[in-house]
Design an enzyme around this catalytic site. Structure first.
Site, mmCIF file in Angstrom:
data_model
loop_
_atom_site.group_PDB
_atom_site.id
_atom_site.type_symbol
_atom_site.label_atom_id
_atom_site.label_comp_id
_atom_site.label_asym_id
_atom_site.label_seq_id
_atom_site.Cartn_x
_atom_site.Cartn_y
_atom_site.Cartn_z
ATOM 1 N N HIS A 1 1.211 -0.833 0.111
ATOM 2 C CA HIS A 1 -0.403 0.534 -0.257
ATOM 3 C C HIS A 1 0.911 1.372 -0.546
ATOM 4 C CE1 HIS A 1 -3.441 -2.316 1.500
ATOM 5 N NE2 HIS A 1 -3.712 -1.405 0.755
ATOM 6 N N LYS B 1 -0.797 5.118 4.758
ATOM 7 C CA LYS B 1 -1.459 3.934 5.634
ATOM 8 C C LYS B 1 -0.799 3.539 6.182
ATOM 9 C CE LYS B 1 -4.208 -0.848 4.388
ATOM 10 N NZ LYS B 1 -5.150 0.174 5.295
#
Ligand SMILES: NC(=O)c1ccc[n+]([C@@H]2O[C@H](COP(=O)([O-])OP(=O)(O)OC[C@H]3O[C@@H](n4cnc5c(N)ncnc54)[C@H](O)[C@@H]3O)[C@@H](O)[C@H]2O)c1
Length: 251
Positions: free
Chosen positions: A142, A146
């Site tokens: 990600h 995040k």
């Protein structure tokens, strides 16, 4: 017209949802909740749900696990269906969700895309076909902003594999402190963070001299937003209880 409250409206997902709802005739945002209120929204934004006076049919949340307690009290007080897309909840919060679902409908999925929910089914079936002969490892990637790790989706994929396997599984999140051979019960979960990666998940089934890899890649946040809007329409008017993507896809 589905009147929607958008929690986390100033965030990355909140902005995508706002743009998508603005283009629809069948949904409208009546107000937003966010600790970081932006001044250029087309609707009022409240830092504290208690200040909200607007009437709504559903609440969509893409914010932070820390917002859950206030959201649950608000939704239970107003008997408002809740589409919960935020990830990273504690065990105590999951218990609170079970209690709340006795009073209001709650749709929760760590990944609102149709694709990943099809992949989950594949993982469950692959794990049950391969059984003990293949080791399961999950890798997720990600963007660098995040906050939680591993992703809610990686945990959902691990749960899907565990459901298909013939033995009880143990999730391993780091191997640095374990100087020992891997055993068959382990499902390793590794998280990579960098740049602007929207979300990639690979489940590896590693056997003797052969490896199967099943990968899902998200190229935009719209796939999650679209799922959340469909869930909001699906949930409005439903009875109290837990709902998820497989309930919605099978109806
Ligand atoms: N289920 C899915 O398909 C899916 C997809 C993408 C992201 N997510 C999850 O959604 C959440 C939001 O993701 P994002 O990328 O938009 O994050 P983000 O950080 O860009 O946005 C979060 C927003 O929530 C606000 N916020 C933080 N704490 C709050 C609180 N206590 N009360 C009210 N507002 C608060 C922030 O100010 C911010 O505007 C994360 O948990 C992420 O993992 C889920």
């Amino acid at each position: 017209m589905t009147r929607t409250i958008l929690s986390g409206c100033s965030g990355r997902m909140g902005q995508v949802i706002s743009r998508m709802i603005a283009q629809r005739q069948d949904m409208a945002i009546v107000c937003g909740f966010d600790v970081n209120a932006s001044t250029d929204e087309a609707f009022p934004v409240y830092a504290n749900p208690k200040d909200c006076t607007e009437q709504a049919d559903v609440l969509i949340d893409f914010s932070n696990a820390a917002a859950l307690d206030a959201l649950l009290s608000y939704c239970m007080d107003k008997k408002l269906p809740l589409v919960l897309c935020t990830t990273g909840f504690s065990e105590a919060q999951l218990t609170a969700l079970d209690e709340a679902a006795r009073e209001i409908p709650i749709f929760r999925s760590g990944n609102m895309s149709v694709g990943i929910n099809v992949v989950m089914d594949l993982i469950r079936r692959t794990a049950s076909l391969l059984g003990d002969d293949f080791d399961v490892e999950i890798m997720e990637r990600h963007h660098k902003k995040k906050l939680d790790a591993p992703s809610g989706t990686a945990l959902m994929l691990a749960d899907a594999a565990a459901e298909g396997l013939p033995h009880k599984s143990e999730y391993i999140f780091e191997r640095e402190s374990r100087r020992q051979e891997r055993n068959a019960e382990e499902i390793g979960i590794s998280a990579i963070r960098g740049g602007t990666i929207v979300g990639e998940h690979t489940v590896i089934f590693a056997g003797h001299d052969e490896v199967i890899e099943i990968t899902h890649k998200a190229y935009s946040r719209e796939i999650f937003a679209k799922g959340a809007l469909n869930a909001a329409r699906y949930l409005a008017g439903k009875a109290a209880g837990h709902y998820n993507m497989s309930n919605m896809l099978s109806e």
